[in-house]
Design a protein around this motif. Structure first.
Motif, PDB file in Angstrom:
ATOM      1  N   UNK A   1       0.823  -1.181   0.000  1.00  0.00           N
ATOM      2  CA  UNK A   1       0.000   0.000   0.000  1.00  0.00           C
ATOM      3  C   UNK A   1       0.875   1.255   0.000  1.00  0.00           C
ATOM      4  N   UNK A   2       1.929   1.241   0.820  1.00  0.00           N
ATOM      5  CA  UNK A   2       2.817   2.409   0.873  1.00  0.00           C
ATOM      6  C   UNK A   2       3.554   2.597  -0.447  1.00  0.00           C
ATOM      7  N   UNK A   3       3.896   1.498  -1.105  1.00  0.00           N
ATOM      8  CA  UNK A   3       4.567   1.597  -2.397  1.00  0.00           C
ATOM      9  C   UNK A   3       3.656   2.284  -3.407  1.00  0.00           C
ATOM     10  N   UNK A   4       2.387   1.909  -3.420  1.00  0.00           N
ATOM     11  CA  UNK A   4       1.431   2.516  -4.348  1.00  0.00           C
ATOM     12  C   UNK A   4       1.260   4.005  -4.070  1.00  0.00           C
ATOM     13  N   UNK A   5       1.410   4.402  -2.827  1.00  0.00           N
ATOM     14  CA  UNK A   5       1.293   5.810  -2.449  1.00  0.00           C
ATOM     15  C   UNK A   5       2.585   6.585  -2.713  1.00  0.00           C
ATOM     16  N   UNK A  60      13.961  -2.725  -0.711  1.00  0.00           N
ATOM     17  CA  UNK A  60      14.804  -2.403  -1.860  1.00  0.00           C
ATOM     18  C   UNK A  60      14.336  -1.114  -2.523  1.00  0.00           C
ATOM     19  N   UNK A  61      13.025  -0.949  -2.642  1.00  0.00           N
ATOM     20  CA  UNK A  61      12.476   0.278  -3.235  1.00  0.00           C
ATOM     21  C   UNK A  61      12.798   1.494  -2.370  1.00  0.00           C
ATOM     22  N   UNK A  62      12.706   1.324  -1.059  1.00  0.00           N
ATOM     23  CA  UNK A  62      13.009   2.432  -0.152  1.00  0.00           C
ATOM     24  C   UNK A  62      14.478   2.820  -0.241  1.00  0.00           C
TER      25      UNK A  62
END
Length: 75
Positions: A1-5, A60-62
């Motif tokens: 959810x945080x990735x989508x945001x 990894x995205x962060x």
């Protein structure tokens, strides 16, 4: 959810890691008292593993986002 945001930041990773560890601890405590072999126990363990994999991707995205920010480029 945080990735989508677009909120893949390390603070969110740390919070999610703490949540995952709390869930693992709860499951371990439940397993220790499960004398009858609850039929959903295996599914719970699979879902915990799936959550850990998703968290690794989120981390990894962060980290990639922080590296991008540290180079002065927009995120």
């Amino acid at each position: 959810m945080e990735t989508a945001r677009g909120r893949a930041v390390f603070a969110e990773v740390e919070e999610s890691e703490a949540d995952l560890e709390r869930f693992r601890s709860w499951v371990a405590k439940i397993e220790a008292r499960d004398y009858f072999g609850a039929p959903l126990g295996d599914r719970v363990r699979v879902e915990l593993d799936r959550a850990a994999s998703a968290l690794a991707g989120f981390e990894a995205a962060a980290l990639a986002g922080e590296d991008h920010d540290s180079q002065g480029a927009p995120n």
